[in-house]
Design a protein around this motif. Structure first.
Motif, PDB file in Angstrom:
ATOM      1  N   PRO A  27       0.806  -1.227   0.000  1.00 40.78           N
ATOM      2  CA  PRO A  27       0.000   0.000   0.000  1.00 40.78           C
ATOM      3  C   PRO A  27       0.840   1.279   0.000  1.00 40.78           C
ATOM      4  N   SER A  28       1.866   1.337   0.836  1.00 41.89           N
ATOM      5  CA  SER A  28       2.669   2.561   0.868  1.00 41.89           C
ATOM      6  C   SER A  28       3.460   2.726  -0.425  1.00 41.89           C
ATOM      7  N   LEU A  29       3.919   1.631  -1.006  1.00 45.33           N
ATOM      8  CA  LEU A  29       4.626   1.717  -2.280  1.00 45.33           C
ATOM      9  C   LEU A  29       3.687   2.195  -3.385  1.00 45.33           C
ATOM     10  N   PHE A  36       0.087   3.582 -12.230  1.00 46.75           N
ATOM     11  CA  PHE A  36       0.501   2.186 -12.264  1.00 46.75           C
ATOM     12  C   PHE A  36       0.494   1.725 -13.711  1.00 46.75           C
ATOM     13  N   VAL A  37       1.541   1.016 -14.123  1.00 46.22           N
ATOM     14  CA  VAL A  37       1.645   0.544 -15.500  1.00 46.22           C
ATOM     15  C   VAL A  37       1.659  -0.979 -15.507  1.00 46.22           C
ATOM     16  N   MET A  38       0.782  -1.561 -16.341  1.00 46.04           N
ATOM     17  CA  MET A  38       0.720  -3.015 -16.503  1.00 46.04           C
ATOM     18  C   MET A  38       0.875  -3.326 -17.996  1.00 46.04           C
ATOM     19  N   PRO A  39       2.115  -3.604 -18.438  1.00 49.24           N
ATOM     20  CA  PRO A  39       2.332  -3.873 -19.862  1.00 49.24           C
ATOM     21  C   PRO A  39       2.074  -5.323 -20.272  1.00 49.24           C
ATOM     22  N   SER A  46      -5.738  -9.339 -13.290  1.00 52.96           N
ATOM     23  CA  SER A  46      -4.525  -8.795 -12.706  1.00 52.96           C
ATOM     24  C   SER A  46      -4.761  -8.295 -11.283  1.00 52.96           C
ATOM     25  N   ILE A  47      -4.368  -9.115 -10.322  1.00 49.26           N
ATOM     26  CA  ILE A  47      -4.486  -8.718  -8.917  1.00 49.26           C
ATOM     27  C   ILE A  47      -3.651  -7.465  -8.662  1.00 49.26           C
ATOM     28  N   ALA A  48      -2.474  -7.391  -9.269  1.00 53.82           N
ATOM     29  CA  ALA A  48      -1.625  -6.208  -9.079  1.00 53.82           C
ATOM     30  C   ALA A  48      -2.340  -4.945  -9.552  1.00 53.82           C
ATOM     31  N   THR A  49      -3.035  -5.029 -10.679  1.00 54.13           N
ATOM     32  CA  THR A  49      -3.784  -3.871 -11.182  1.00 54.13           C
ATOM     33  C   THR A  49      -4.926  -3.530 -10.242  1.00 54.13           C
ATOM     34  N   LEU A  50      -5.635  -4.533  -9.749  1.00 53.80           N
ATOM     35  CA  LEU A  50      -6.730  -4.284  -8.801  1.00 53.80           C
ATOM     36  C   LEU A  50      -6.207  -3.640  -7.521  1.00 53.80           C
ATOM     37  N   GLU A  51      -5.041  -4.084  -7.044  1.00 52.84           N
ATOM     38  CA  GLU A  51      -4.457  -3.483  -5.843  1.00 52.84           C
ATOM     39  C   GLU A  51      -4.110  -2.019  -6.084  1.00 52.84           C
ATOM     40  N   ALA A  52      -3.543  -1.717  -7.241  1.00 57.61           N
ATOM     41  CA  ALA A  52      -3.209  -0.327  -7.566  1.00 57.61           C
ATOM     42  C   ALA A  52      -4.470   0.523  -7.640  1.00 57.61           C
ATOM     43  N   MET A  53      -5.515  -0.027  -8.251  1.00 53.22           N
ATOM     44  CA  MET A  53      -6.774   0.709  -8.354  1.00 53.22           C
ATOM     45  C   MET A  53      -7.396   0.915  -6.976  1.00 53.22           C
ATOM     46  N   ARG A  57      -4.798   4.527  -7.746  1.00 52.83           N
ATOM     47  CA  ARG A  57      -3.816   4.839  -8.781  1.00 52.83           C
ATOM     48  C   ARG A  57      -4.424   4.640 -10.158  1.00 52.83           C
ATOM     49  N   PRO A  58      -4.336   5.648 -11.031  1.00 49.90           N
ATOM     50  CA  PRO A  58      -4.731   5.451 -12.421  1.00 49.90           C
ATOM     51  C   PRO A  58      -3.811   4.406 -13.061  1.00 49.90           C
ATOM     52  N   VAL A  59      -4.304   3.722 -14.093  1.00 55.58           N
ATOM     53  CA  VAL A  59      -3.586   2.607 -14.690  1.00 55.58           C
ATOM     54  C   VAL A  59      -3.354   2.848 -16.177  1.00 55.58           C
ATOM     55  N   VAL A  60      -2.147   2.582 -16.629  1.00 53.80           N
ATOM     56  CA  VAL A  60      -1.832   2.519 -18.053  1.00 53.80           C
ATOM     57  C   VAL A  60      -1.544   1.049 -18.312  1.00 53.80           C
ATOM     58  N   ALA A  61      -2.341   0.424 -19.196  1.00 55.30           N
ATOM     59  CA  ALA A  61      -2.252  -1.019 -19.373  1.00 55.30           C
ATOM     60  C   ALA A  61      -2.432  -1.436 -20.822  1.00 55.30           C
ATOM     61  N   ALA A  62      -1.909  -2.616 -21.115  1.00 60.27           N
ATOM     62  CA  ALA A  62      -2.136  -3.225 -22.427  1.00 60.27           C
ATOM     63  C   ALA A  62      -3.597  -3.639 -22.518  1.00 60.27           C
ATOM     64  N   ALA A  63      -4.199  -3.430 -23.654  1.00 60.60           N
ATOM     65  CA  ALA A  63      -5.601  -3.813 -23.870  1.00 60.60           C
ATOM     66  C   ALA A  63      -5.645  -5.305 -24.176  1.00 60.60           C
ATOM     67  N   ALA A  64      -5.416  -6.110 -23.144  1.00 60.51           N
ATOM     68  CA  ALA A  64      -5.345  -7.561 -23.305  1.00 60.51           C
ATOM     69  C   ALA A  64      -5.927  -8.232 -22.069  1.00 60.51           C
ATOM     70  N   GLY A  65      -6.378  -9.467 -22.243  1.00 59.96           N
ATOM     71  CA  GLY A  65      -6.941 -10.218 -21.123  1.00 59.96           C
ATOM     72  C   GLY A  65      -8.110  -9.467 -20.511  1.00 59.96           C
ATOM     73  N   ALA A  66      -8.157  -9.436 -19.194  1.00 60.20           N
ATOM     74  CA  ALA A  66      -9.246  -8.766 -18.484  1.00 60.20           C
ATOM     75  C   ALA A  66      -8.976  -7.279 -18.267  1.00 60.20           C
ATOM     76  N   LEU A  67      -7.800  -6.794 -18.637  1.00 57.12           N
ATOM     77  CA  LEU A  67      -7.467  -5.395 -18.358  1.00 57.12           C
ATOM     78  C   LEU A  67      -8.447  -4.392 -18.965  1.00 57.12           C
TER      79      LEU A  67
END
Length: 135
Positions: A27-29, A36-39, A46-53, A57-67
């Motif tokens: 959380p502090s990180l 947050f970037v998920m390439p 993506s649990i990591a993306t859900l944690e960032a959200m 944190r806004p997310v920049v991500a590849a338009a792939a999978g569930a992202l």
């Protein structure tokens, strides 16, 4: 190898390679980041993306999978074409060129982290605790 690449590209002073980060420090990180970037193109959910959200944190991500189900371009982040480094760079540039918009994207998620439009209908996601451990 990444440290050498960062030095070669002249960004070593602005890049930090942390390695493994314990759950209790996430959380502090995440809260120390502007976005947050998920390439990855291999994220099923993506649990990591859900944690960032959940940390707003806004997310920049590849338009792939569930992202694309999690990220709505221009609302809570930006999506780029998978494998397209130039498109990813454009999305990152768009995100950092408007810091007030980026902050508003994050604030919207922090206020309503599990909203149907914010998180693509994923319910039950709340802010991560300041200290953690196994859930």
């Amino acid at each position: 190898a990444l440290e050498r690449l960062a030095a070669t590209l002249g960004v070593a002073a602005r890049a930090r390679f942390l390695g493994f980060v314990p759950d209790c420090d996430l959380p502090s990180l995440l809260n120390s980041a502007d976005l947050f970037v998920m390439p990855s193109t291999a994220e099923l959910l993506s649990i990591a993306t859900l944690e960032a959200m959940a940390c707003g944190r806004p997310v920049v991500a590849a338009a792939a999978g569930a992202l694309p189900e999690l990220v709505s371009s221009g609302e809570n982040g930006y999506l780029f074409a998978p494998g397209d480094a130039e498109d990813a760079a454009r999305c990152l540039a768009r995100a950092v060129s408007a810091p007030e918009r980026l902050a508003a994207m994050g604030l919207d998620m922090a206020v309503s982290p599990a909203g149907a439009t914010t998180c693509g209908g994923v319910a039950g996601i709340g802010p991560l605790p300041a200290t953690g451990g196994a859930a």
